[in-house]
Design a protein around this motif. Structure first.
Motif, short mmCIF file in Angstrom:
data_model
loop_
_atom_site.label_atom_id
_atom_site.label_comp_id
_atom_site.label_asym_id
_atom_site.label_seq_id
_atom_site.Cartn_x
_atom_site.Cartn_y
_atom_site.Cartn_z
N ARG A 154 -1.62 18.75 -1.99
CA ARG A 154 -1.81 17.31 -1.73
C ARG A 154 -2.89 17.06 -0.68
O ARG A 154 -3.38 15.94 -0.56
N LYS A 155 -3.22 18.10 0.09
CA LYS A 155 -4.27 18.00 1.12
C LYS A 155 -3.98 16.89 2.13
O LYS A 155 -4.86 16.12 2.52
N LEU A 156 -2.72 16.83 2.59
CA LEU A 156 -2.38 15.87 3.63
C LEU A 156 -2.96 16.31 4.96
O LEU A 156 -3.22 17.49 5.20
N ASP A 157 -3.14 15.37 5.86
CA ASP A 157 -3.57 15.68 7.22
C ASP A 157 -2.44 16.42 7.91
O ASP A 157 -1.31 15.92 8.01
N CYS A 158 -2.73 17.62 8.38
CA CYS A 158 -1.71 18.37 9.11
C CYS A 158 -2.22 18.89 10.44
O CYS A 158 -1.51 19.63 11.13
N GLY B 93 -6.85 11.39 7.24
CA GLY B 93 -6.20 11.56 5.96
C GLY B 93 -4.80 11.02 5.93
O GLY B 93 -4.35 10.32 6.86
N GLU B 94 -4.07 11.33 4.86
CA GLU B 94 -2.71 10.81 4.66
C GLU B 94 -1.70 11.68 5.41
O GLU B 94 -1.86 12.90 5.50
N ILE C 206 -2.20 10.80 -5.10
CA ILE C 206 -2.99 9.60 -4.78
C ILE C 206 -2.68 8.48 -5.76
O ILE C 206 -2.56 7.31 -5.36
N ASP C 207 -2.53 8.81 -7.02
CA ASP C 207 -2.19 7.79 -8.02
C ASP C 207 -0.87 7.11 -7.67
O ASP C 207 -0.76 5.88 -7.71
N SER C 208 0.14 7.91 -7.31
CA SER C 208 1.44 7.35 -6.96
C SER C 208 1.36 6.52 -5.69
O SER C 208 1.91 5.42 -5.61
N TYR C 209 0.67 7.05 -4.69
CA TYR C 209 0.51 6.31 -3.44
C TYR C 209 -0.14 4.95 -3.69
O TYR C 209 0.31 3.93 -3.17
N GLN C 210 -1.19 4.94 -4.47
CA GLN C 210 -1.90 3.68 -4.73
C GLN C 210 -1.04 2.69 -5.52
O GLN C 210 -1.13 1.47 -5.33
N THR D 42 3.79 7.27 2.71
CA THR D 42 2.49 7.74 3.18
C THR D 42 1.91 6.78 4.21
O THR D 42 2.03 5.56 4.08
N PHE D 43 1.31 7.35 5.23
CA PHE D 43 0.58 6.59 6.24
C PHE D 43 -0.82 7.18 6.32
O PHE D 43 -0.99 8.40 6.38
N VAL D 44 -1.84 6.34 6.33
CA VAL D 44 -3.22 6.81 6.29
C VAL D 44 -3.86 6.70 7.67
O VAL D 44 -3.81 5.66 8.32
#
Length: 549
Positions: free
Chosen positions: A134-138, A103-104, A67-71, A97-99
């Motif tokens: 990373r808990k991405l949307d899957c 989620g991402e 999240i830090d890197s994405y932001q 990343t696409f939100v």
């Protein structure tokens, strides 16, 4: 600039390979390299490809670093690729990343020559790190979808991202789309260069398309990772950076194809067309739109069709199971007895009416069972698996005369062999209220999913499940309470209820944390569970997936 303004049919492809670091403190330097590389792109280029995770330029070991890197980098990265597309008059493919509302997502962006984002490809096979660390949307990856194809400037593009390349089952479906170019934004930081080359060449050859693969360099002397390359439809590597940091350009004719004889002495065809002539889908692993996620991945709460959809069809029969599948049952429960000649018959009751009285199923042969009134509706477990394997999660109830009688060991081995034969091991669990049977199964297969049913001690079902290493419990109605559900969940055990047919009861136990409802009233309970999910969006999902890995 139109494609036709260059040499007829030719376009210039640029594949970029940045350096990569596992040290998160080097993220600014790695990201700046990407920005500088895009600045070095020029108007001679028509297609530019960047690797996976452009906005996460170093290893992010957990969700906080991700999240830090994405932001920090996402918007800057997207702005840069759009600016590069406009300045170079090129089509740019880059991954970031696409939100979404859920989620991402790991996403490959397609940017046209005007700098407009014209497409998003969502990675179809996410790694366990992406799902759980990373808990991405899957969730989308467990639903049927056609291959994503995007046409830009008359060129048909398809996409694979990193881990996707390993799933060769995708290649025939991509080939059917008559694509010109496959864009592969990748990392693949654990495989040898030779393996990456082999996989990429096979992909191009099978799909009869160019593959433009961009990755990252772990080290210029490394034999692991890297492999940014351009491969032609005949499988020839036109350019390969191996693990060199930098970029490479090559001219290709994106509409060029490779044809060979479709077997000795036959007219030329594409490789995938030749393969289609001999394809035998029933020889391969179950696949297609009717395949559902396995037990590890299927979301809770679920609805289990008790003995199939037997409200209007014979229970434990093919019509009842077929109707349950067609109606979208998450699970189907079926009862299995071992006959006296070792066959695995789907029957619920201990005894069946023979026309001359009642007889125990376990004391009859399969031939005798078929001859009884209604015997034509009784089927073997193998028949059910042959038709419905992976179409729903199967709750296979192993029946015994009493809860002190073990199953014949050879018959249990037969059940396990059938699950393997029909690739159903991840779409099935074995249920019994007989402690001896649970111990037998666990001794034969330490990995099979087990469910402890009520048996003779329905109030001790959670304790028994823990003792026998079961992943599920099946509460008997009247012997369930919220405290027992919580106790099971603390032991990472999912909770079934046998059974509930009305809305009020279903909602009561879903509110208490129940995971799966067995029911004879399939459609009404499905509507109730659907309503409950809509009212409780934070209480659904793959609750136990991570703990079982």
């Amino acid at each position: 600039m139109c494609v036709g303004e260059k040499e007829m049919g030719k376009v210039k492809v640029c594949v970029i390979q940045p350096p990569y670091s596992v040290n998160y403190t080097e993220r600014d330097a790695m990201f700046q390299w990407e920005m500088d590389a895009l600045d070095r792109c020029d108007a001679a280029m028509d297609i530019i490809v960047m690797p996976e995770a452009g906005d996460v330029p170093t290893l992010a070991s957990d969700r906080e670093e991700f999240i830090d890197s994405y932001q920090r980098y996402n918007q800057r990265f997207l702005d840069k690729i759009r600016e590069t597309a406009r300045r170079c008059n090129a089509v740019v493919f880059a991954n970031a990343t696409f939100v979404t509302e859920k989620g991402e997502r790991n996403t490959t962006y397609a940017v046209d020559r005007n700098g407009e984002i014209v497409g998003h490809y969502f990675k179809q096979h996410l790694t366990s790190t992406e799902c759980f660390a990373r808990k991405l949307d899957c969730e989308y990856s467990f639903q049927f979808s056609e291959p994503y194809v995007l046409t830009i400037d008359g060129i048909r593009y398809a996409f694979l991202t990193c881990y996707d390349f390993y799933f060769y089952e995708m290649f025939p479906n991509l080939a059917r789309q008559n694509i010109d170019v496959i864009v592969g934004c990748s990392h693949q930081r654990s495989d040898r260069l030779e393996a990456i080359e082999l996989i990429t060449r096979f992909c191009a050859y099978h799909c009869n398309a160019y593959v433009l693969r961009s990755s990252v360099s772990l080290d210029e002397n490394s034999e692991i990772g890297g492999g940014s390359m351009v491969v032609a439809p005949d499988g020839k590597i036109l350019a390969n950076l191996r693990n060199k940091v930098g970029m490479v350009t090559v001219d290709i004719d994106p509409h060029g194809k490779y044809y060979k004889p479709a077997g000795f002495g036959n007219p030329p065809s594409a490789h995938y067309q030749y393969i289609e002539l001999g394809r035998r889908p029933w020889k391969y692993r179950p696949a297609g739109s009717f395949i559902v996620p396995g037990d590890e991945w299927m979301q809770y709460p679920r609805v289990c069709a008790h003995r199939g959809y037997h409200a209007v069809l014979p229970e434990n029969g093919m019509a009842a199971f077929g109707a349950a599948v067609a109606l979208g049952a998450d699970e189907m429960e079926l009862d299995v007895w071992c006959t006296k000649d070792g066959k695995l018959a789907c029957v619920h009751d201990k005894c069946v009416e023979t026309g001359h009285g009642k007889e125990a199923v376990c004391r009859m042969s399969w031939d005798e069972i078929q001859k009884i009134p209604g015997g034509e509706n009784i089927v073997l477990l193998e028949t059910v698996l042959e038709k419905f394997s992976c179409h729903a999660v199967l709750n296979v109830h192993l029946k015994t005369w009493d809860n002190k009688t073990p199953w014949p060991e050879e018959a249990l081995r037969g059940v396990l062999k059938l699950l393997k034969k029909y690739d159903c091991e991840k779409h099935c669990y074995l249920t019994s209220g007989n402690d001896f049977v649970l111990q037998q199964v666990r001794a034969l297969d330490p990995h099979v999913i087990l469910c402890c049913a009520a048996g003779d001690r329905p109030d001790e079902v959670v304790e028994r499940a823990i003792a026998f290493g079961c992943q599920k419990v099946q509460f008997l109605y009247g012997h369930i309470d919220a405290e027992q559900i919580q106790k099971a969940h603390k032991a990472n055990i999912a909770c079934n209820l046998f059974k509930a047919d009305d809305r009020k009861t279903v909602i009561k136990w879903l509110d208490a944390g129940l995971d799966t409802v067995l029911t004879d009233n399939l459609t009404e309970v499905q509507e109730t569970v659907k309503f409950w999910k809509q009212q409780n969006p934070g209480k659904t999902g793959m609750r136990y997936a991570q703990c079982r890995r």
